[in-house]
Design a protein around this motif. Structure first.
Motif, PDB file in Angstrom:
ATOM      1  N   ARG A 120       0.826  -1.350   0.033  1.00 11.86           N
ATOM      2  CA  ARG A 120      -0.063   0.017   0.025  1.00 11.86           C
ATOM      3  C   ARG A 120       0.810   1.220   0.061  1.00 11.86           C
ATOM      4  O   ARG A 120       1.669   1.401   0.687  1.00 11.86           O
ATOM      5  CB  ARG A 120      -0.556  -0.034   1.152  1.00 11.86           C
ATOM      6  N   VAL A 121       0.835   2.102  -0.882  1.00  9.70           N
ATOM      7  CA  VAL A 121       1.529   3.179  -0.805  1.00  9.70           C
ATOM      8  C   VAL A 121       0.617   4.731  -0.661  1.00  9.70           C
ATOM      9  O   VAL A 121       1.448   5.457   0.101  1.00  9.70           O
ATOM     10  CB  VAL A 121       1.972   3.549  -2.619  1.00  9.70           C
ATOM     11  N   ALA A 122      -0.566   4.547  -0.997  1.00  6.13           N
ATOM     12  CA  ALA A 122      -1.528   5.803  -0.681  1.00  6.13           C
ATOM     13  C   ALA A 122      -2.601   5.452  -0.182  1.00  6.13           C
ATOM     14  O   ALA A 122      -3.367   4.514  -1.085  1.00  6.13           O
ATOM     15  CB  ALA A 122      -1.423   6.713  -1.648  1.00  6.13           C
ATOM     16  N   HIS A 123      -3.365   5.804   0.642  1.00  9.75           N
ATOM     17  CA  HIS A 123      -4.721   5.836   0.976  1.00  9.75           C
ATOM     18  C   HIS A 123      -5.128   7.176   1.399  1.00  9.75           C
ATOM     19  O   HIS A 123      -4.958   7.796   2.188  1.00  9.75           O
ATOM     20  CB  HIS A 123      -4.917   4.726   2.146  1.00  9.75           C
ATOM     21  N   LEU A 124      -6.217   7.484   0.796  1.00  6.77           N
ATOM     22  CA  LEU A 124      -6.721   8.843   0.852  1.00  6.77           C
ATOM     23  C   LEU A 124      -8.429   9.032   1.067  1.00  6.77           C
ATOM     24  O   LEU A 124      -8.914   8.662   0.188  1.00  6.77           O
ATOM     25  CB  LEU A 124      -6.325   9.846  -0.514  1.00  6.77           C
ATOM     26  N   ALA A 125      -8.621   9.296   2.395  1.00 10.44           N
ATOM     27  CA  ALA A 125     -10.121   9.232   2.577  1.00 10.44           C
ATOM     28  C   ALA A 125     -10.544  10.456   1.856  1.00 10.44           C
ATOM     29  O   ALA A 125      -9.935  11.579   1.664  1.00 10.44           O
ATOM     30  CB  ALA A 125     -10.054   9.438   4.191  1.00 10.44           C
ATOM     31  N   PRO A 126     -11.793  10.646   1.549  1.00 15.49           N
ATOM     32  CA  PRO A 126     -12.535  11.713   1.171  1.00 15.49           C
ATOM     33  C   PRO A 126     -12.466  12.936   2.067  1.00 15.49           C
ATOM     34  O   PRO A 126     -12.481  12.587   3.293  1.00 15.49           O
ATOM     35  CB  PRO A 126     -13.981  11.289   1.060  1.00 15.49           C
ATOM     36  N   GLY A 127     -12.329  14.127   1.655  1.00 16.00           N
ATOM     37  CA  GLY A 127     -12.119  15.304   2.475  1.00 16.00           C
ATOM     38  C   GLY A 127     -12.220  16.550   2.047  1.00 16.00           C
ATOM     39  O   GLY A 127     -12.829  16.668   0.576  1.00 16.00           O
ATOM     40  N   SER A 128     -11.715  17.639   2.513  1.00 15.77           N
ATOM     41  CA  SER A 128     -11.414  19.010   1.829  1.00 15.77           C
ATOM     42  C   SER A 128     -10.102  19.075   1.011  1.00 15.77           C
ATOM     43  O   SER A 128      -9.402  17.987   1.030  1.00 15.77           O
ATOM     44  CB  SER A 128     -11.343  20.050   2.847  1.00 15.77           C
ATOM     45  N   ALA A 129     -10.330  19.996   0.260  1.00 16.67           N
ATOM     46  CA  ALA A 129      -9.054  20.362  -0.445  1.00 16.67           C
ATOM     47  C   ALA A 129      -7.891  20.476   0.459  1.00 16.67           C
ATOM     48  O   ALA A 129      -6.774  19.762  -0.305  1.00 16.67           O
ATOM     49  CB  ALA A 129      -9.254  21.632  -1.534  1.00 16.67           C
ATOM     50  N   ARG A 130      -8.049  20.962   1.503  1.00 20.45           N
ATOM     51  CA  ARG A 130      -6.557  21.119   2.156  1.00 20.45           C
ATOM     52  C   ARG A 130      -6.411  19.753   2.687  1.00 20.45           C
ATOM     53  O   ARG A 130      -4.892  19.532   2.676  1.00 20.45           O
ATOM     54  CB  ARG A 130      -7.008  21.971   3.259  1.00 20.45           C
ATOM     55  N   SER A 131      -7.383  18.895   3.184  1.00 20.87           N
ATOM     56  CA  SER A 131      -6.937  17.733   3.528  1.00 20.87           C
ATOM     57  C   SER A 131      -6.221  16.960   2.739  1.00 20.87           C
ATOM     58  O   SER A 131      -5.369  16.024   2.792  1.00 20.87           O
ATOM     59  CB  SER A 131      -8.103  16.974   4.363  1.00 20.87           C
ATOM     60  N   ARG A 132      -6.971  16.892   1.330  1.00 16.39           N
ATOM     61  CA  ARG A 132      -6.463  16.044   0.333  1.00 16.39           C
ATOM     62  C   ARG A 132      -4.966  16.679  -0.155  1.00 16.39           C
ATOM     63  O   ARG A 132      -3.776  15.810  -0.226  1.00 16.39           O
ATOM     64  CB  ARG A 132      -7.068  16.333  -0.900  1.00 16.39           C
ATOM     65  N   ALA A 133      -4.654  17.867   0.186  1.00 16.28           N
ATOM     66  CA  ALA A 133      -3.248  18.299  -0.171  1.00 16.28           C
ATOM     67  C   ALA A 133      -2.446  18.114   0.888  1.00 16.28           C
ATOM     68  O   ALA A 133      -1.197  17.718   0.448  1.00 16.28           O
ATOM     69  CB  ALA A 133      -3.463  20.087  -0.370  1.00 16.28           C
ATOM     70  N   SER A 134      -2.951  17.945   2.101  1.00 15.17           N
ATOM     71  CA  SER A 134      -1.723  17.337   3.069  1.00 15.17           C
ATOM     72  C   SER A 134      -1.200  15.781   2.646  1.00 15.17           C
ATOM     73  O   SER A 134      -0.487  15.643   2.761  1.00 15.17           O
ATOM     74  CB  SER A 134      -2.553  17.664   4.420  1.00 15.17           C
ATOM     75  N   GLY A 135      -2.060  15.214   2.120  1.00 15.99           N
ATOM     76  CA  GLY A 135      -2.036  13.817   1.819  1.00 15.99           C
ATOM     77  C   GLY A 135      -1.130  13.585   0.824  1.00 15.99           C
ATOM     78  O   GLY A 135      -0.190  12.812   0.472  1.00 15.99           O
ATOM     79  N   VAL A 136      -1.249  14.711  -0.112  1.00 13.11           N
ATOM     80  CA  VAL A 136      -0.634  14.268  -1.592  1.00 13.11           C
ATOM     81  C   VAL A 136       0.664  15.460  -1.831  1.00 13.11           C
ATOM     82  O   VAL A 136       1.640  14.791  -2.108  1.00 13.11           O
ATOM     83  CB  VAL A 136      -1.565  14.642  -2.847  1.00 13.11           C
ATOM     84  N   VAL A 137       0.656  16.730  -1.416  1.00 11.54           N
ATOM     85  CA  VAL A 137       1.501  17.540  -1.576  1.00 11.54           C
ATOM     86  C   VAL A 137       2.450  17.493  -0.523  1.00 11.54           C
ATOM     87  O   VAL A 137       3.611  16.881  -0.416  1.00 11.54           O
ATOM     88  CB  VAL A 137       0.961  18.949  -1.884  1.00 11.54           C
ATOM     89  N   SER A 138       2.069  18.212   0.699  1.00 10.01           N
ATOM     90  CA  SER A 138       2.740  17.986   2.034  1.00 10.01           C
ATOM     91  C   SER A 138       2.078  18.524   3.145  1.00 10.01           C
ATOM     92  O   SER A 138       1.095  19.572   3.053  1.00 10.01           O
ATOM     93  CB  SER A 138       4.212  18.517   1.901  1.00 10.01           C
TER      94      SER A 138
END
Ligand code: ATP
Ligand code: MG
Length: 580
Positions: free
Chosen positions: A195-213
């Motif tokens: 498993r490399v990434a697991h991204l739960a649904p959320g806001s743009a900010r929480s997604r950016a936290s998981g993907v960008v930094s």
């Protein structure tokens, strides 16, 4: 040359595949985009050997009717558009009906799908372009596509693939882009069973936290701007959090990741005033426009768009971001604290020599520090209830820094940098931005020009006059400059005019002059700002803090360096390994 013959269908598809699926990452992108077009709320991606051995994308979207399965794999067959009008207002990521046919022509593909009203799923396979019959299969819901051995039947192409690590990195990048584009959809990615990434649904900010930094997501400034037919939302890095490379720049136009030079130019311009020249902003921006104003049918991989009114889009993005970045203290950097474990080695101080220094500091601290609670506003200051953001000045350090206490803890201000920004903003404000005053030339300057430049002078006559230029055509290959912007009279007028015309042509607007003028103002501000080693009184320091709070972009100096840093009480406690 021989007779002209029609190419066999498989060969046509293989040629098309060269454009649509350049490498595993592009196949991955196409498959995930199909899942999103099908309304999936959850998409999971499994890769083996960088996607070269296997790409599997499973979604919980609407599914495909069993009778349509062969069509899904046929070239130029799509459920997304039916007419030219549909194409012109296509709001889906796909519209060509080409992706699955192309991938199927150069791999072993299996497509399994179940619509909610079916009792079980159905499956079709495509081996190097030849279809199997549709058969019953097992699948809970949605669609799963498996792509094995990409390019197994086109060895010449396969040779262009890179190492497993490189191909996986490209896939990861493609995955990140789509994941960022839909924060409300759950995504997962695994590679070779891990498993490399697991991204739960959320806001743009929480997604950016998981993907960008996390750092970017934690400090980014929120953008939200509405225009007549466009809307810009998302996150942009505060000036103190920029990067050395362009690796974290994500622009989505109508939900699609694109590279667009009009928008990226507008973004760069908006940062020009707050960014050091070799730094790059990070951003995740969503530009949503009426699909009729955006042509997506420009590039085989659909990574470029064309705006019907590029100039208007440029202006809109520029102003929206300038406004967001202008917030007075938007650029503040947080103190970079050493991790707790590293503190002892870095900060060991065997002999402090406190005894001798203590008496001198006592008087000072008596007036500066309230009590052990340490969280209240500074004492002996007027109106403690107002709690200004940068707090109250305590002292000046080595003629360079102002120390202040605010509700959160200690504030350190670079006095020169802060003052420089204040003076600069005042100078800019004092000049009328909308129209630069013009100064006639005693001797008009004749300059050779291209046909495009002459055409632009005619097309943008009004805008050019607003900038303070008076220019006319003096022949099919010549322009004559009769007046120049007064403030910039000493500069090389033909060179300046050329860059203005080039920008007008490309972006529909030119800020080249304003930038040149701002450079001059910036230099003036630097000379006018307080120099290091000038001692300031406490009231002077407080006045500086109050001005910073009022001044646009005061968080960074004209060169993009931060003007102040916050050390919270927790940061300071950590420095002293002091538990709370
Ligand atoms: N995951 C999926 N869920 C539901 N339907 C799908 C899925 N993947 C493909 N389809 C159906 O198969 C058709 C063909 O897909 P394909 O990706 O080849 O073309 P497209 O998405 O229409 O256009 P493009 O070539 O621009 O991607 C789609 O129009 C859609 O109806
Ligand atoms: Mg598609």
């Amino acid at each position: 040359m021989g007779h002209i013959r029609a190419l066999p269908e498989l060969l046509v598809n293989q040629i098309a595949a060269g454009e649509v699926v350049e490498r595993p990452a592009s196949a991955l992108k196409e498959l995930v985009e199909n899942s999103l077009d099908a309304g999936a709320q959850s998409v999971s991606v499994d890769l083996a050997e960088g996607g070269m051995r296997r790409i599997r994308v499973a979604d919980d979207g609407a599914g495909i009717e069993p009778g349509d399965l062969p069509l899904a794999l046929a070239r130029f067959a799509t459920s997304k558009i039916a007419t030219l009008e549909d194409l012109e207002r296509a709001a889906t990521l796909g519209f060509r009906g080409e992706a699955l046919a192309s991938i199927g022509a150069v791999s072993r593909l299996a497509l399994t799908s179940r619509r909610p009203d079916e009792r079980h799923a159905w499956r079709i396979a495509c081996d190097g372009g030849s279809l199997s019959p549709v058969e019953p299969a097992a699948l809970a819901a949605g669609t799963t596509v498996e792509v094995d051995e990409l390019y197994y039947n086109t060895p010449a192409r396969r040779k262009f693939l890179k190492s497993e690590a490189t191909e996986f990195a490209r896939c990861d990048e493609a995955f990140s882009r789509v994941a960022l584009s839909r924060p409300a959809v759950a995504f997962s990615l695994s590679h070779n069973g891990r498993r490399v990434a697991h991204l739960a649904p959320g806001s743009a900010r929480s997604r950016a936290s998981g993907v960008v930094s996390e750092e970017f997501a934690g400090s980014a400034i929120e953008v939200e701007a509405d225009g007549a037919a466009v809307r810009l939302t998302g996150l942009v890095a505060a000036p103190g959090f920029t990067r050395a490379s362009r690796d974290a720049q994500f622009l989505f136009v109508n939900g699609r990741f694109v590279r667009d030079k009009v928008v990226s130019h507008a973004i760069r311009e908006a940062y020009a005033d707050v960014l050091h020249h070799d730094r790059h902003p990070a951003y995740v921006l969503f530009l949503d426009a009426d699909p009729r104003l955006v042509d997506v049918n420009v590039h085989p991989a659909k990574t470029e768009v064309r705006f019907r009114e590029a100039g208007a889009v440029h202006q809109f993005v520029f102003h929206a971001l300038s406004r967001a970045l202008a917030a007075p203290l938007a650029g503040a950097a947080r103190a970079a604290m050493p991790p707790a474990a590293a503190a002892p080695s870095v900060f060991t101080q065997p002999s402090l020599g406190v005894a001798q220094a203590a008496s001198r500091y006592e008087a000072f601290f008596a007036s500066a520090v309230t009590d052990e609670g340490r969280t209240g506003a500074a004492p002996a200051q007027p109106d403690p209830g107002a709690a200004p953001m940068l707090g109250y000045a305590l002292a000046q350090l080595h003629g360079v820094f102002v120390l202040a206490q605010n509700a959160a803890g200690l504030v350190l201000v670079d006095m020169h940098a802060a003052h420089e920004r204040i003076v600069y903003e005042k100078l800019k404000g004092a000049l009328d931005v909308s129209r630069l005053s013009s100064q006639p030339l005693l001797v008009p300057i004749a300059m050779p020009a291209t046909a495009e430049e002459i055409e632009e002078v005619e097309r943008s006559a009004g805008a050019i006059a607003d900038l303070g230029f008076e220019v006319g055509a003096a022949g099919p290959r010549d322009l004559v400059v009769r007046a120049v912007p007064a403030m910039l009279a000493d500069l090389d007028a033909p060179a300046l005019l050329r860059s203005v015309l080039a920008e007008m042509r490309e972006f529909g607007a030119s800020r080249a002059l304003l930038e040149r003028r701002n450079e001059l103002l910036s230099t003036m501000a630097c000379h006018a700002a307080v120099r290091a080693n000038r001692s300031l009184t406490v009231p002077e320091m407080n006045a500086l803090l109050r001005e910073m709070e009022e001044t646009e972009r005061a968080g960074s100096c004209n060169h993009g360096r931060p003007t102040w840093v916050q050390f919270s009480m927790a940061d300071l406690d950590r420095l002293f390994l002091r538990g709370r």
